[in-house]
Structure formats: C-alpha cells, structure tokens
Design an enzyme around this catalytic site. Structure first.
Site, PDB file in Angstrom:
ATOM      1  N   GLU A  33      49.331  76.499  41.737  1.00 43.26           N
ATOM      2  CA  GLU A  33      49.720  75.356  40.910  1.00 43.26           C
ATOM      3  C   GLU A  33      49.159  74.074  41.506  1.00 43.26           C
ATOM      4  O   GLU A  33      49.842  73.055  41.557  1.00 43.26           O
ATOM      5  CB  GLU A  33      51.250  75.250  40.794  1.00 43.26           C
ATOM      6  CG  GLU A  33      51.901  76.470  40.175  1.00 43.26           C
ATOM      7  CD  GLU A  33      53.360  76.226  39.795  1.00 43.26           C
ATOM      8  OE1 GLU A  33      53.687  76.401  38.624  1.00 43.26           O
ATOM      9  OE2 GLU A  33      54.158  75.853  40.691  1.00 43.26           O
TER      10      GLU A  33
ATOM     11  N   HIS B  82      59.409  71.978  49.342  1.00 42.61           N
ATOM     12  CA  HIS B  82      59.042  71.191  48.163  1.00 42.61           C
ATOM     13  C   HIS B  82      59.569  69.772  48.343  1.00 42.61           C
ATOM     14  O   HIS B  82      60.753  69.518  48.205  1.00 42.61           O
ATOM     15  CB  HIS B  82      59.628  71.805  46.901  1.00 42.61           C
ATOM     16  CG  HIS B  82      58.996  71.289  45.638  1.00 42.61           C
ATOM     17  ND1 HIS B  82      58.719  69.953  45.419  1.00 42.61           N
ATOM     18  CD2 HIS B  82      58.566  71.943  44.528  1.00 42.61           C
ATOM     19  CE1 HIS B  82      58.159  69.810  44.230  1.00 42.61           C
ATOM     20  NE2 HIS B  82      58.046  70.991  43.668  1.00 42.61           N
TER      21      HIS B  82
ATOM     22  N   CYS C 153      60.864  72.793  34.596  1.00 42.96           N
ATOM     23  CA  CYS C 153      60.821  71.523  35.301  1.00 42.96           C
ATOM     24  C   CYS C 153      60.231  70.407  34.456  1.00 42.96           C
ATOM     25  O   CYS C 153      60.632  69.243  34.563  1.00 42.96           O
ATOM     26  CB  CYS C 153      60.035  71.665  36.606  1.00 42.96           C
ATOM     27  SG  CYS C 153      58.420  72.429  36.395  1.00 42.96           S
TER      28      CYS C 153
END
Lengths: 638, 638
Positions: free
Chosen positions: B319, B193, B403
């Site tokens: 996502e 990520h 988040c």
C-alpha cells in the site's frame, strides 16, 4: 506476416499432408547451428549430467525427499534425467561417443533398478510414497514422468539400436494400458500435465503396437469429461476439489473435452504438449473434429496470445496464458519449454497440412524464443524469456525446476528433423540450414544439398543429387517475413506465381546436379503490433530475416526507454564477426530524450528535449552475454 | 510546475511561518464545494453510521471477533468510529444538528463504557485478547486507534463544547504517558502505524498540557533506534523478527531514525501521518534537523514518487511506495487516505514556511486524488484511485477495511481551514473558494470575502471588510499551473513582480471595502511526464486549473488506448451544467487507430491506419459515474 504475404490464400486451399524425416537423415554443416550443436555435445550434455549428480538426482534420500513433505517437492525431477537420455541418444545417433554412451548405460541401469515388478517406474512413488500411486494425477506428474521416460526409451532405441530402455518403457506402457481406460475395472484418469499422449504415439510408431496408440487416444478423448476425474480423485483423497490452487481446470486444459475447447488457455507448456499429441493422433487416424479443435486453438494463439519472439505465456502465475492481447514485455513468462512446445506442435501441424504459417512460427520460436534459452557457450539457461529487462535477468547454470535445459538440448540434438518433410510426390523445405538431406520420394533416394549463410544472408543454393532422373515437386518455403523472393533453376529465373500456402513448388524431372537458387531479400524491417497490445503502443520491433532484434545497454549507453526511433529513419545492418559469436547488427539514427534540466518535478507543460543518437540492435537470442544492463525488444517510436 | 513558474526561486528565500485558521472561521458558499459539504452532512455522515451498525461495529461478539483468530481481523475498525465522530463534530461546529449530536453522544457513551480503569481504551484488546495489550505494536494498531480516538476527542470538544470525549481521551493519554517513554520502567515502544504522534500535538494544543507534546516528541525521537523495538517485541512474543511479513521496517518508516531518513518509502498513509506529526513538532519547538528531514523526504516524494493526481503509493503490495519513477497507471494504488495524508502534511508545511509548492500540492491532492474517492452523491467510495481502468474499478458503499470513507468525510468537513493561514503581519490565501474568512492579523479582525466560480473560472474577486483601516500584507497564491496572472486593487493594476515563493503580496493600509481582483488564466493544458516514468512515454495528461482530466468510455466510443492526441491539436473547453453535477469538459481533434483489417495476426510490417475523432475529457474526480467502461488520465500522443 503482412496481409499481402504468400500465406494469405492458404484457407482456400486443400490440405496436403507430409511425413517426418529423421534427424539422422539431415546433416547440419553451417556456421550458425553446427558450432552450437557441437557445444551441446561436448559441453552441455556432460555438464548436465554433472549438475544432476551434484543435485542428487539419482538418490532420493540424499536429495532429502521424505514422506509427507509439505509442500511436495518437484517429484518430476526424473524427467530431467529422461530428457537428458533423449538428448544424448539423439546425439549418439549421428555422433557416436563411447564416453557418453557409457554414462547413458549406467543411467538406464539406475532406472531398471527401480522399475517395479508390475512395470511401474517413478522415483517418488516408488521410494517415498508408494501407497499414493495414482492418488493425485492432477498435480503430481506421474504420467508426465512416464511420457518423458517413454520418449527417452524410443530415442535410445533409435539412436543406439539397444533395446535396454525400450523394453523397460514398453513394460511400463503395458502396465499403463492395463491400468487406464474405459473398460470395467480400469481407472478413468489422465494426466494433469500432458506428455504421455505424444509419447505413446512415438512408442506406437517405434514398436507397431496399436495398444499404445489407443491408450493415447483414450487419454485425449477422456480429458475434460464430466463428472470430472480430478474432482472425484480429490474427494477420494479427502480434499475439496474447490481447493485446487489454480482455481480452474483451464490451467491443465481439462476444463472441457478437447473437441469443445475454443481458446488457448492455462499453462502454456501443458497446452503445447497436449495439442502436439492431438496433431499426432490426427496424423495416425484422421479425425476432422480433433483437427478443427487444434486449428481453432492455433488461430486463437497466433491472433491473440503470441509474443513476437515465438514466446508464449504472459504471466508467472499460471506459467501460461492470460487474456487476449495481454502481452507484457518486462513480466513476460515465455518459458523456454513453451517455445519448444510451440516448435513441436507446429512441426506436427506441418505434417497434417504443409502450410508455411506453421513453419514460419516454428522458425520464429526456434531462432528467438527457444534459442535465447541457452547461452552462447552452452552451459547457462533462461527459464523465462522476457522481452524487456531492467538488467536483473540472467541465465544460470541450473534450476531447482530444471525442465528447460535438457529440453533445449534434446531440441537442438534433433534439429535436422525440422528441415524437410516429404510426401510420395514432393519434398518440402521448411528451414534453410547448410547441410545435406538424404530423402526418399516415391521410393527414390534424393539428396538435397543446401549451401547458405542463413540466417545472416537470404541466398540459398540447393543442389540435387540423384542416381537417376526423378519426377517430384521441390517445395521451398517463402517465409512470411520475406517481401521479395527470387528463384532460379539451373540459372533460369522462375516466376513465383506458383506459391501455394507459402511454398514455391518446382515440379520437374530432376536430373543429378540440378541447381536451384532461392534469394530471399533480408533487409532490416520495422514490425508493428496489433493496436490492442497496449504495451506496444508507439513502439516498433526490428526484425531481419527470421531474427527478432533487441536493444541492450551494452551497445547503447543511455537508458533504453529514452531512445526513440523516428518513423522514417533508415535501418542499416552488417555482420560483426567478433561480436557475440558473429552476428548481424542493425544500426540507425535515433533520438534520445533528456531528463536533465527537469528540476525537482515529475510533470511539466513542455515535452523533454532530445538529442541525436545512433542505436545498435543485436539479435534477441544473443542478449545477456555482456555486462548486466537493460534490454528491450519493443523500441519507442517518435 | 514549469521551470519558469513563480515557485522557482523559493530555495533562496528565508522561511516564513504562518498560523492555522479554524475551519469554523471560514464559510464555504460556492457551487463546487458547498453542495458537496451539504451532501456529506445530510447523507454521508448518517449512512456511515448505518454502515457501522450493519457491520456490527459496536459489538465485538456479533462481529465474530474471537480469541486466537487467524489471521487477526481488522482490529483497528474502531478508527472508523472515531473518524466518524471527528467528522460529525467538525460538522456540528458550523451546522448544529440535534439528531447527529444525539447519535454522537450515544457513540461516545459506548466508548466510555469500554474504557478500562487505568484509562486504556481499545475494543479488541479489551473484549477479545486483553492479555495481549502492547504485545505487537508493529502490527496491531493500538496506538493508531488511540490517535484517532484522541483526534475525535479534540474535535468533539471544539465542535460541541462538551468535554465528555475529551475527558476520556485525556485519561487515556495520561495512561499512555505513564506507559511509554525513556524513563526507567516505561516501555520504549512506538506505533507501527503512526497517527498517535499528530493526535498528541492536537491534544496538547487543546489542553495546554505539555506532557502530551513531550510524549509525541518521544515517539518521533524513539522511532527507528537500535536495538529495534519491533525486533525485541517480536522475540518477546516468541516470533522471529525476520518473519515480519513486509520484510522491511521501511514499510512502517522505522528502518532508521527519522532525522536519518532520506527517501520516502513504505506504506504511504503511515508516511504521511508520521511526517505530518514531524511538521507539527517543528512548529511547536523548532528543530532544524527534523525540519530538514521532512524537507528532504518531501523533495524526494515530489521529484520521484508522486502521481499527477496527487495520488501516492504505486502498489497494493505494501500500500505504498516502490521505486523512483515507478508510477504505473492501471495498478496505481493511490489510496484515498494517502491523498488525505498528503493534504495534511502539506497543510502543516505551509505553517512552517509559506511556499506555494506546498499549497499547490495540497490543491492537487484535494481536487483530484482525494475528491475522486467519494461519489458525487456522497455515499460510495474508492479506496484505490488508479489513473487508468479497463472498466472494472468502481466505487462501493463500504469496505471491509473502511478507513477511507470517514477520512474523506472529516477532510471535507474541515475544508475551511485550508483556505487561509495568518501571521502577525500577513494573511495568506491558499485556496480560492467562494465564501468569507473571519481572520485576525496582529490583533485586528479582518474579514476577507471571496467571490469566484473557481475551479471552473480563474477570476477571484476579494473584498476586505474592516471596522477600521489596518496595515497588513495580503498574500495571494499564484498557482504553479497558472502561466498568466493579473492582479488589481480597487481597479488599479498591480505588477506581479513581488511574487515571493508563489504568493503575490499586497501590503498596504487596507480600508473597509477595498476590492482585489485576481485573474488566473485557466486554459486547458497538456502536461508531460518526466522521461523516466516509463508508463507515460508518448503520453500527455490534460489539466485545466487545478483539475486533472481523464478520458472515459462514456464520452469516447472507441477503445481508449486507440485514441491518439496529436501534438499540435487545439484544446477547447466549456462548461456543461447538466453533466456530472456541472463540469467543464475538454474537447479537441484526435485520431483513432483502427484494428480492423489486421486479420489473424498480431504483428505486421505497416502501422495501423487511423481516422479522425473528437475526444472528450472530464475532470478526473468525476469519473465512474456513468456506465462501466475504460478510463485513462495519460493519453497517447501521436
């Protein structure tokens, strides 16, 4: 179909039952179905047996079946064998074939060899996990397998006169009768996948043994009672019932007793087989609460959860129903077996109440959602029948779960039975297919000969053959899709003001050679969706006669979602003998939006320009026979 | 937006860079943003800390984290803490608050207490599975956590002048620099990520230490090389790389070296953070191949995979991105964090090349896809921002994976930075927000004061305050949504024929008190989709100024999919001070199809009738603040 259709007054009328006519009594001699049935006999049935051999259907060990496998394999594979037996038997009844019959005998001998001393017969639970017999009726399909075995036994007996398989299945059914029921010492179980219920009625009708009928009634009555059998059974296995993968007994229609069920839910094939049995039981011993339950579920289905193709089941997740008006096109499930189940159920409902809404739906599923399931050459199949494709959905030769191919075969092999039903006083004509029906009305033999080019043409010529004049009512279905019908007897026009529940009834003392002509106007038509089917907003479907149409890339060299069909544009149709085995196509002016010139943006303040296009639509059942490409049933309007 | 917009000629022009302006240099004093920012300070930031305490963020044991958990929990929870620190620090920089600062110090002390002797700092890999440090960089977010920690450290230093957290993160970054790189003995890894890359550039800019910049460059250059690090790392763990759940390294944009990437793919937040860092690196050390890679990906995004709201990511599955033109409305993912990432990336691109297409997109995401992520009262959030709802999608107070809330908070707390960038010779005005910018051009202090009721009104009054006359270019963005703009200086109209890359440039010797008036016509407009976005066929969206609108059940008492907006019907808009904190609504005549009278059928041969309806649309960001109900951005046309 329309609110002014001849079926609109059915609710006010009394119910009139009718009786089934064996498929052997009706010949199929047209250019649409007869060549298809011939291909099934000559190609489909032999290649299916080859597929089953290739896939080690007759050898659990070679098949790789092992104790404790996880996940458990498709332990219901044997129903492919038994549905194949049924299809072959139905074929042999009208078309003897020594080679197929020998193959059949060999297959039946295989089944005989694995039948247990107590009558039990199941490959997985005999050869792999015998100690687990009846331990998971929710998931493991034992009674579903038993049902198809019984249907095969009945069909084999009727088709060949041989008792070899009928005796096997009767022994098995006797064992089931001793095992299940409300009596002390019997299991209170029933099948997660319905099928045994309708099979037992068939066995009862073939043998006259009332215990089979009663066992079927038990399974229907017991289903969905509390405490719930599947809960108790899970706890006995040491499982938590809440871990059931489908999370709801709606999945297998055991969420409530059938008489209390109000909505059509769950796995669509299971629903169809279950409610078919419900109709069978009502036919045998009339039960208003059961009849009303079926009626309620049928109405919910057709008013909220039915595809225009006669497909049912909106999602792969449960292979079944979702929510009202949730009928996505691209991701439609619409399993071939579910359309077959819809045919089965409506055929039985017609026997309870001759109402064209059942025959209309039977016809819709037969010519569209079911027929699309098999390729024109008879050896490739769809399991899933979406109403839209991006070009990646194609028929294949076999499936890991191959329920559909033999189901389609047995349906086609029994096609004749759907043409007529009879009562003591009347003949009811449900389907228009060229051929001869050898019927019996009030003890009199009556031959009805249809000459027609249906479904390409709406003119049906009927001729009555009799050894002596007979007084009976001849009922001809006026399909809901037909907005203009004409009828004459011996050249004399009849006013169509005696249409009852969608059937024009001609009651008279019929003479040998009497001729009836029915003319059903069959123009290409636009069909609109209920406004709550979100996917079909601003879309129309095209239909001509019983056939639903679709666009395919093969005929329309632009992205199909760029095509718009203006509201007022004319529709033209003509027969193309060389195309797709001979089909009527629909053509007309449309427009195509242009995506050129948009530049590097997705959104702008002016709509895209369009240019003229002549679209071509083909019957839905015939799609996916040319180069891979897009398909859509619902076409944008403008 | 339109092909005739002022941005259409940008490709022919040379690139002109600009420099960032700190958010502390720009005051926000309007009625739209200022109250929102105040709510974030007074409500959002304190309640977030409460949520983190409630959820045991500061105690891994109480949180239930245990060695060997399966599946592994959200081990990146600590980024909620560090993003909160960043948001609070940004706030303290302009609005000192002793209470918040004390909370911050305590939180930083917690972080200090878990930093390892070698500088390493991560809750999971310190307190739960220390032996697994760097064993799964593909999935377990260690460097992602490090990145947010570093961003927090930089913001804390800048906002409070304290070095407490900056020292911690510098020690950590030094350890990372010793651990990763191409040199002998270092790991060749990088983060599944992205986030560390842009954080290291920030740290370099704050400290002047070049090694942080070089480490960021290493991570960018190493990503996607063969043999693939994530393959090797998986094998070292004893895993088969092919078992990666996402099945493709497109998921984390490591499927190819960045310079070779051609399409925007995978997890959308990861993509945004990664390409933001790419732009940062180009800004620091110009690299044409990196610049072109980003440019190519940006073009692919805006031409194929962008929602009109500035949302990105079409599906929950990854996502992220799916296929070109696949932009479903009901199931849109459009994560709040992804719109934030889009703002971050475009803000950086503006610094490489002042082109209004970047600022237009930044504005689109800011006023729509990002702003919808937080409730009007500042304490409920959307993670997912669909463009259509059946009534079951609502903001909530916290998420298991939280988040988005602190990400929204830090974005709002830094809002001032997005208003202007500067160069040696020019000021570039990207956003129109009432307030004052204290800027510096070529060594001269220049104050720019905006007075405007934007986004409700398109008139912007600018006043220049100077201690002495200064020669510079004042560039005002003419938004692509604006089809008619007027400009005057000290009452004298200027022709808008000097619009370059979307900015009207006024170059002159500016005097103290010079006044500029920009009038952007802001009518309600229809927006059309590219014809290949299937879901938006026969639909329009409404936009006024930068705001995308939507229909909600609360204002329209019929099923929203029954509403049709005729092509020629007028659109009216006016401000409603009492509605939803004060919004301009759009109204106009529409029609509503009727589903009554269809009877028990889904399909018929005539379309449903309609009746007249006055529709009301509200700004998209403000939806889901009244009774639960449907919402849609794309409205049927007729």
């Amino acid at each position: 179909m329309t609110s002014t259709s001849p079926t609109s007054t059915h609710q006010a009328d009394a119910r009139q039952g009718s009786n089934a006519v064996a498929h052997t009594a009706v010949t199929i001699e047209d250019t649409f179905w007869a060549p298809r049935l011939q291909r099934v006999r000559e190609k489909t049935l032999p290649t299916m047996h080859e597929q089953m051999q290739l896939n080690n259907y007759f050898d659990a060990e070679k098949r790789g079946w092992k104790r404790g496998m996880h996940p458990i394999p498709y332990v219901f594979w044997e129903t492919d064998i038994t549905k194949w037996i049924e299809a072959v038997s139905l074929s042999l009844a009208t078309h003897p074939d020594a080679q197929l019959e020998a193959l059949l005998d060999k297959t039946i001998e295989f089944l005989r060899s694995i039948q247990q001393p107590d009558g039990y017969l199941n490959i997985w639970f005999t050869e792999v996990e015998p100690e687990k017999r009846w331990s998971n009726m929710r998931d493991l399909h034992e009674l579903y397998c038993a049902g198809h075995l019984i249907e095969a036994g009945v069909a084999h007996f009727k088709g060949t006169g041989k008792r070899s398989l009928l005796d096997i299945v009767s022994r098995y059914a006797d064992y089931l009768d001793q095992t299940f029921g409300v009596e002390e010492g019997k299991k209170r179980g029933y099948s997660g996948h319905p099928e045994i219920e309708l099979a037992l009625v068939k066995l009862y009708r073939a043998t006259g043994e009332k215990r089979y009928l009663h066992l079927s009634q038990y399974f229907i009555d017991e289903r969905g009672k509390q405490p719930h059998y599947f809960d108790e059974e899970a706890r006995l296995r040491g499982d938590d019932p809440r871990d059931f993968w489908a999370h709801t007994y709606e999945y297998n229609q055991s969420h409530a007793p059938i008489r209390e069920q109000k909505e059509i839910v769950g796995h669509s094939v299971r629903a169809m087989y279950l409610y078919s049995a419900v109709a069978d039981l009502v036919k045998e011993e009339y039960d208003e609460s059961l009849f009303q339950a079926g009626e309620r579920l049928w109405r919910h289905l057709v008013s909220k959860r039915l595809y225009i193709t006669g497909g049912i089941g909106s999602t792969e997740k449960n292979e079944g129903f979702t929510e009202d008006y949730d009928l996505p096109n691209l991701t439609a499930y619409a399993e071939s077996c579910a359309s077959i189940g819809l045919i089965m159920w409506n055929y039985r409902l017609l026997q309870l109440d001759v109402d064209s809404r059942y025959a209309d739906l039977l016809e819709r599923a037969l010519y569209n959602g079911m027929l699309s399931g098999i390729s024109l050459d008879g050896n490739k199949y769809f399991y899933v029948n979406p109403l839209e494709s991006k070009g990646d959905h194609h028929r294949v030769g076999w499936f890991k779960c191959a329920c559909c191919p033999p189901n389609i075969a047995r349906t086609l092999m029994s096609l004749g039975q759907y043409v007529y039903t009879v009562s003591d006083t009347d003949i009811f004509t449900h389907l228009y297919i060229q051929g001869t029906g050898n019927l019996s009305v009030g003890g009199h033999d009556v031959q009805v000969r249809q000459e027609t080019n249906y479904p390409w043409d709406g003119t049906i010529n009927l001729e009555i053959a009799l050894s002596e004049p007979v007084d009976f009512g001849l009922n001809l279905r006026i399909p809901a899709w037909c907005q203009e019908a004409r009828l004459s007897v011996n050249g004399e026009t009849l006013e169509l003001n005696h249409v009852q529940k969608g059937y024009a009834r001609i009651k008279r003392l019929w003479q040998n050679g009497d001729r009836v002509v029915l003319q059903l106007a069959m123009p290409a038509m636009r069909i609109y969706s209920h406004p709550d089917i979100r996917e079909n907003r601003h879309r129309v479907a095209l239909q001509r006669g019983p056939l639903v149409y679709c666009l395919e890339s093969a005929d329309n060299a632009v992205p199909l979602h760029h095509i718009h069909l203006p509201e007022a544009s004319p529709l033209e149709s003509h027969f193309e003998p060389e195309l797709l085995g001979g089909v009527a196509i629909i053509q007309g002016p449309a427009t195509v939006v242009e995506s050129d010139g948009w530049g590097e943006t997705l959104y702008q303040t002016t709509p895209p320009p369009s240019h003229a296009h002549t679209f071509t639509a083909i019957p839905y059942y015939a799609w996916d026979h040319r180069q891979a490409g897009e398909m859509c049933v619902w076409i944008s309007t403008q």
